[in-house]
Design an enzyme around this catalytic site. Sequence first.
Site, PDB file in Angstrom:
ATOM      1  CG  HIS A   1      -2.007  -1.117   1.273  1.00  0.00           C
ATOM      2  ND1 HIS A   1      -3.140  -1.014   0.298  1.00  0.00           N
ATOM      3  CD2 HIS A   1      -2.221  -2.143   1.834  1.00  0.00           C
ATOM      4  CE1 HIS A   1      -3.977  -2.114   0.523  1.00  0.00           C
ATOM      5  NE2 HIS A   1      -3.280  -2.647   1.425  1.00  0.00           N
TER       6      HIS A   1
ATOM      7  CB  CYS B   1      -2.254   3.604  -4.532  1.00  0.00           C
ATOM      8  SG  CYS B   1      -3.536   2.352  -4.337  1.00  0.00           S
TER       9      CYS B   1
END
Length: 401
Positions: free
Chosen positions: A147, A189
Site C-alpha cells: 500500500h 497506488c
Amino acid sequence: MRLITYLTTIVVLCVLQVVRADPAHTNNWAVLVCTSRFWFNYRHMANTLSMYRTVKRLGIPDSRIILMLSDDVACNSRNLFPGSVFNNQDRALDLYGESVEVDYKGYEVTVENFIRLLTDRWGEEQPKSKRLLTDENSNIFIYMTGHGGADFLKFQDAEEIASHDIADAFAQMHEKKRYNEIFFMIDTCQANSMYSKFYSPNVLAVGSSRLDESSYSHHSDVEVGVAVIDRFTYYTLDFMENIEKNSSLSLQDLFDSYTFEKVHSHVGVRTDLYHRDPSKVLVTDFFGSVKHIVKDMHDQDNDFQAVLKDHDGTDGYTDHIVNLALSKNERNPVESSKAVSVGLATLRRSERSVVTFDKSKGKAKWSAVVPISILLGLLVLTLSTQSQNNLSSRTATAHSF
C-alpha cells in the site's frame, strides 16, 4: 610557453596510462519485497511469490534471490487451504509449494533492513544468505508491492519508506559499485511517484499507476474470501509465462503489453537514467540467469597453433597458453617439454609487445616502455629546442657586433 605545453602533455599521458574496460554483465540478482501483512492483504503476498516463482523458473537460484515477506498467509487460521497460496481462482498453481526460501519474514520486513540490504551496511553477525552480495557486474531486479501513496510506501502499516530514501540508497550502491544496472518495478497506488526522485545512472523503472491513481486488484477467490492478485502483476505474469531462458523478447515488449484497458491505470516507465534502449534489452537480462561457457580443452595442440597463428602471443593470450601448457603437463607428462617451450616462447614475444592485458582485473595497461619513451622523447625535444634558441640568440648577437 612551450615548456608548459610539454609538461601538460606529459601529465595527460600519465593519466591515460591505465584504461579501464567497460564492466561486463556477469550475474543477476532479484530483490522481491512484500511490504504488507495481515490476511486481507493476501494479494500482495501472492504478487511477490508469483514474481519469485518466475525468476526461479528462468534460472536465478535462491542464493541470488532475496525474498522479504510477512509470511502470515499460508498458515493463517482463515486459510481454507493450509500451507498454500494461490494467485488465481482456479487454484491450479500453489505458489508456496515446498521450495520457498523466505530470507526476511514477519517483523524483519522493515525499512531499515531494506536499506541495509541494498547498501550492504551490516555487522559481522549478518549471515551471507541474508545479504545482497552484488558487484559492479550485477544486474538487479527489484520488485516491491504493498500500500502506498504520493512518494511513499507503507511497511506493514507501521512505518513508511519515501521515494528519496530509495533514491539515496541507489546512489550509495552506485558509489560502492554494487550494480551494473537496476530494473525497479513497483505495484502500488501512485506507484510512479516512487521513482520520481531517482538520480543514479543505469536505473530503469516501471510503476503500475501514476500520481493520484489507484492500483487495482484483478479478481477474488470466493472460497479464499479476498482478492488474490493485483492487475499490474497479473498482466506482467501473463507476459512472463511466454518467456523462456532463450527468449528474444525485450523489456520494451513488456512495456508495450500494458494497456489502460488491462491495468485500469496508467503504467509509467522511466528511461532517462538508463543508457540502453529498452527495445534492445532482453527480458532475461534481469529475470534470467547468466550462463558462463567453458571451452572443452579436448585438442590442446590445435589450441596452441590457433593462438599463435591468430594472435602471435600478444593481447594477453600468454596466460591462456601457459595454462594450456600446465594442463597438458598434468594430463600427459611426456609432452610437457613441448608445451612449456611453446608457452615460454610466446611469453618472451609478449614481453616485447607495447600493450599487455590483465584478464584477472579486466584492465588494459600501457606497458612501462611507452610512457618512459614518450617522456624521454619530449625531454630531448625540449632540450634541442632550447639549444637551438640559444644558438640563434648567440648568432644574432655576433652579427650585431
